[in-house]
Design an enzyme around this catalytic site. Structure first.
Site, short mmCIF file in Angstrom:
data_model
loop_
_atom_site.label_atom_id
_atom_site.label_comp_id
_atom_site.label_asym_id
_atom_site.label_seq_id
_atom_site.Cartn_x
_atom_site.Cartn_y
_atom_site.Cartn_z
CG HIS A 168 -1.76 -0.99 1.57
ND1 HIS A 168 -1.37 -2.16 2.14
CD2 HIS A 168 -3.11 -1.08 1.42
CE1 HIS A 168 -2.42 -2.94 2.31
NE2 HIS A 168 -3.49 -2.32 1.88
CG HIS A 220 -11.31 -11.03 2.28
ND1 HIS A 220 -10.86 -10.03 1.45
CD2 HIS A 220 -10.62 -10.89 3.43
CE1 HIS A 220 -9.94 -9.32 2.07
NE2 HIS A 220 -9.76 -9.83 3.28
CG ASP A 242 -4.47 -10.74 -1.29
OD1 ASP A 242 -3.53 -10.69 -2.11
OD2 ASP A 242 -4.95 -9.73 -0.73
CG ASP A 259 -5.28 -11.20 7.02
OD1 ASP A 259 -5.99 -11.63 6.10
OD2 ASP A 259 -5.26 -10.01 7.38
CG ASP A 273 -3.44 -9.78 2.65
OD1 ASP A 273 -2.91 -9.44 3.71
OD2 ASP A 273 -4.44 -9.20 2.18
#
Ligand code: XLS
Ligand code: NI
Ligand code: NI
Length: 439
Positions: free
Chosen positions: A104, A274, A299, A312, A342
């Site tokens: 990021h 997710h 990810d 995660d 990730d």
């Protein structure tokens, strides 16, 4: 010139040692980058990437406790430590033998007190990143903008009720796309962490969805304008931090993109943790996105279904990686996407070497998944059974259903002539038993 500081002293370039013992966790026992399977090197099927935010910025802090992960690169001013962190990251990528990383904007360089200052920080750090990339050959799998952590984004970024905030997000995104171009990122991810709501009472859902679509259109236009050659990816996530997020799961995002005419400009970056948060099985969104030709990147992490949030964790389950790799090989690979870890260290895994152990373990888990998937595909047993299961669509009426030319009148005539179908066993347990043979 003084020698560069070493952050992971004592850890060599990780070798491939297939006969290493079970306790020797600083070696690859399955991942052999150069080995060719089904015409492609392992490293090109897997396209591993290390994420910047968890691996180099993670502190181990949680809602109940302060940081536990004290890293040697976190020293000096924020800009000093950003540079040290970057050097540590490249030492890590090189020793691990991974060719890609993701970041990021705000974990690469600290946010300043104005947009201009944030941009200058990012320019300075990405100058160094560019230098390290060209020294090592390591590339950016994807870049993204953090449009959720700063307090200005508490009510969302692209879906904020205040256009002033949306404009800030747009300005930040513009710089993010410039940065992606500067560093040659192969993809750019949009993660709508605060694009959603906590209460329908204060939310104009239709307006927010339209604003989000128009925000994406601005991104597409700017990408074309600057000649940025990368794949745009949306990362579905159903909740956390919001109660409901618009990019709920693969099918919600595909529907959204098609509704707003954006489907040719984006693919999906699926994160299995997710997917499970959305109430689906681990592989569900990988399968659905691939079926629509929309699986762009993964990810690769996992959650703890008994906890129910985005934990995660590193993917260590060979059954899961086998199913995912089967989908990936069957669609011909993930390029220009890849498998991005990730995933974050548990706050109790405090040693620096744990960072290596986690990535090596996950890479070996995916290498085994790849080998298993290739054996399943090459044997062709399951594919043959599935083909047989659908064989009625290869001729006559079935073929006309397949090509879209059949009508309800024909269905009626067919049934009048042929009567009740002979229902056949679905053989689920047989498939499961055969699958288990390969893992
Ligand atoms: C958060 C997401 C995030 C994205 C990038 O849950 O997984 O890490 O991958 O913003
Ligand atoms: Ni993610
Ligand atoms: Ni996540």
């Amino acid at each position: 010139m003084a020698a560069q500081e070493e952050f992971f002293g004592g850890i060599p370039k990780i070798p491939y040692s297939p006969n290493a013992g079970p306790g020797d966790v600083l070696r690859f026992k399955h991942y052999k980058a150069e080995e060719v399977l089904m015409g492609r090197k392992m490293e090109d099927w897997l396209r591993f990437s290390v994420c910047y935010w968890h691996t180099f910025c993670g502190t181990g802090a949680d809602q109940f406790g302060s940081p536990t992960l004290h890293r040697p690169w976190n020293e000096g001013t924020p800009m000093d430590s950003a540079k040290k962190r970057l050097r540590a990251a490249f030492e890590f990528f090189t020793k691990l033998g991974v060719k890609y990383y993701t970041f990021h904007d705000r974990d690469m360089a600290p946010e300043g007190s104005t947009l201009e200052e944030s941009n200058r920080n990012l320019e300075e750090i990405t100058d160094l990143a560019l230098q390290l990339q060209s020294q090592t050959g390591i590339k950016v799998l994807w870049a993204t903008c953090n449009l959720f952590a700063h307090q200005r984004y508490m009510n969302g970024a692209a879906t904020n009720p205040d256009c002033h905030v949306l404009a800030y997000a747009g300005a930040q995104l513009k710089k993010g796309l410039d940065t992606a171009k500067k560093l040659g990122a192969e993809n750019f991810v949009f993660c709508g962490a605060r694009e959603g709501f906590f209460s329908v009472h204060n939310t104009d859902v239709a307006a927010e969805l339209k604003h989000m679509a128009n925000f994406f259109k601005m991104a597409v236009n700017y990408k074309d304008k600057i000649g940025l050659k990368c794949q745009f990816l949306i990362e579905p996530k159903p909740k956390e931090p919001c109660k409901h997020q618009y990019d709920y799961d693969a099918m919600s995002v595909i529907g959204f993109l098609q509704h707003y005419g954006l489907e040719t400009h984006f693919k999906l970056n699926i994160e299995p943790n997710h997917t499970t948060l959305a109430g689906h099985s681990y592989e569900h969104d990988v399968v659905m996105a691939s079926a629509f030709g929309m699986l762009g990147s993964v990810d690769s992490n996992t959650g703890s279904p008994d906890l129910g949030w985005d934990t995660d964790q590193f993917p260590m389950d060979i059954r899961n990686t086998t199913v995912v790799m089967k989908v990936i090989v069957e669609q011909g690979g993930l390029q220009p996407g890849g498998l991005n870890f990730d995933a974050k260290m548990r706050r109790e895994s405090t040693d620096l070497e744990d960072l290596f152990i986690a990535h090596i373990g996950a890479m070996d888990t995916f290498a085994r998944g790849l080998r298993n998937a290739v054996r399943i595909i090459e044997d062709g047993l399951i594919a043959g059974m599935v083909k047989e299961r659908y064989s009625s669509f290869s001729h006559g009426l079935g073929q006309r259903v397949e090509d879209g030319s059949a009508s309800l009148e024909e269905m009626e005539a067919f049934i009048k002539q042929n009567g009740e179908p002979n229902v056949t066993s679905g053989k689920q347990e047989k498939y499961e038993s055969i699958f288990n043979h390969y893992i």
